[in-house]
Scaffold this active site. Structure first.
Site, PDB file in Angstrom:
ATOM      1  N   LYS A   1       1.497  15.570  -9.184  1.00  0.00           N
ATOM      2  CA  LYS A   1       2.124  15.082 -10.535  1.00  0.00           C
ATOM      3  C   LYS A   1       3.556  16.169 -10.782  1.00  0.00           C
ATOM      4  CE  LYS A   1       0.239  11.148 -11.438  1.00  0.00           C
ATOM      5  NZ  LYS A   1       1.042  10.054 -10.940  1.00  0.00           N
TER       6      LYS A   1
ATOM      7  N   TYR B   1      -4.635  16.042  -7.332  1.00  0.00           N
ATOM      8  CA  TYR B   1      -3.917  15.197  -8.199  1.00  0.00           C
ATOM      9  C   TYR B   1      -2.755  16.169  -8.973  1.00  0.00           C
ATOM     10  CZ  TYR B   1      -3.451  12.207 -12.329  1.00  0.00           C
ATOM     11  OH  TYR B   1      -2.726  11.500 -13.389  1.00  0.00           O
TER      12      TYR B   1
ATOM     13  N   ASP C   1       0.858  -1.147  -0.083  1.00  0.00           N
ATOM     14  CA  ASP C   1      -0.041  -0.060   0.016  1.00  0.00           C
ATOM     15  C   ASP C   1       0.952   1.319  -0.081  1.00  0.00           C
ATOM     16  OD1 ASP C   1      -1.779   2.255   0.416  1.00  0.00           O
ATOM     17  OD2 ASP C   1      -2.702   1.438   2.367  1.00  0.00           O
TER      18      ASP C   1
ATOM     19  N   SER D   1       2.291  13.187 -15.409  1.00  0.00           N
ATOM     20  CA  SER D   1       1.332  13.472 -15.992  1.00  0.00           C
ATOM     21  C   SER D   1       1.168  14.989 -16.702  1.00  0.00           C
ATOM     22  CB  SER D   1      -0.096  13.563 -15.137  1.00  0.00           C
ATOM     23  OG  SER D   1      -1.039  13.746 -15.922  1.00  0.00           O
TER      24      SER D   1
END
Ligand SMILES: NC(=O)c1ccc[n+]([C@@H]2O[C@H](COP(=O)([O-])OP(=O)(O)OC[C@H]3O[C@@H](n4cnc5c(N)ncnc54)[C@H](O)[C@@H]3O)[C@@H](O)[C@H]2O)c1
Length: 247
Positions: A160, A156, A63, A142
């Site tokens: 990135k 998010y 994890d 990304s």
């Protein structure tokens, strides 16, 4: 001897999507591959499909949001095959949300999974690679980390962007030790997250190349960065985005 023979790669988030395509490609290129994921059943199925004997493919439970779990998984992998020669930090949560709705708890959870995990894995693998004098690290970033993204959340995108700068910092630290550290920045890759084929075709029509990308095209970029021909490439970001963002 094939260039990658006797080298091992640890790919996180490799049970499905881009990570699974990367694991398949690196295995085909001669690496022994550890398929690290939270979803151990799917990771095990892929490992068995690649090599039922377990000699060149193994599933690894982790994890990545839990630093202790990363330490345990890294120790498990090192005991099995030695420290990995290649690390691909790919596991992550793709989260859509409005910047106005993100709670501090959600922010921390996304950064913990998508960015802190990259730091901990790079610390562990990078120091072992430095000691061996050879290594390759690829951090999956990304388009969102370069341009803020189209539908994904600010947490998010920030994770990135953090991956991109972490790549440069580790690259500088390890450049003199035979270890390269690079990022791949995909956009609009056809994984289950994108929806149906019709949805993908519609998104594809909006891109300069007129189609969405494939997981195999991202895997090919990773294969180059961890392969024998990229030793002079470090601290870079390889954009695999159909021309949606050009620098
Ligand atoms: N698909 C795209 O278009 C695209 C674009 C840009 C960047 N990316 C990045 O590529 C990577 C893979 O994306 P994908 O589309 O294949 O995603 P995906 O959701 O299909 O797969 C992610 C994998 O990571 C695993 N994972 C999630 N949380 C984990 C945790 N805490 N510990 C261990 N494993 C965990 C999941 O079980 C899954 O196997 C991600 O970092 C994502 O941000 C994808």
């Amino acid at each position: 001897m094939a260039p990658n023979e006797n080298r091992s790669a640890l790919v996180t988030g490799a049970a499905q999507g881009l990570g699974a395509a990367i694991a398949r490609r690196l295995h085909a290129d001669g690496f022994r591959v550890a398929i690290a994921d939270l979803n151990i059943d799917t990771a095990t199925a892929l490992a068995l499909e690649l090599d039922a004997s377990g000699a060149t493919a193994r599933a690894l439970a982790v994890d990545v949001s839990d630093a202790d779990s990363i330490h345990r998984a890294f120790a498990d992998q090192t005991a099995a095959w030695g420290a990995p020669d290649v690390l691909v930090n790919n596991a992550g949560r793709t989260v859509r949300s409005s910047i106005w709705d993100i709670t501090p708890e959600e922010w921390d959870a996304v950064l913990r999974t998508n960015l802190r995990s990259y730091l901990v894995f790079c610390q562990l693998a990078g120091s072992a690679m430095r000691d061996k004098g050879w290594g390759r690290i690829v951090n999956m970033a990304s388009f969102a980390g370069q341009q803020g993204g189209l539908v994904t959340g600010a947490h998010y995108a920030a994770s990135k962007a953090g991956a991109l700068v972490l790549t440069k910092i580790f690259a500088r630290e390890l450049a003199g030790d035979g270890v390269t550290v690079n990022s791949v920045s995909p956009a609009a890759i056809h994984t289950p997250a994108m929806g149906s084929d019709a949805d993908a075709a519609e998104i594809g029509r909006t891109l300069p190349v007129g189609r969405v990308g494939t997981a195999e095209e991202v895997a090919a970029a990773v294969a180059y960065l961890v392969g024998p021909d990229s030793g002079f490439v470090t601290g870079s970001t390889l954009d695999v985005n159909g021309g949606v963002f050009m620098r």
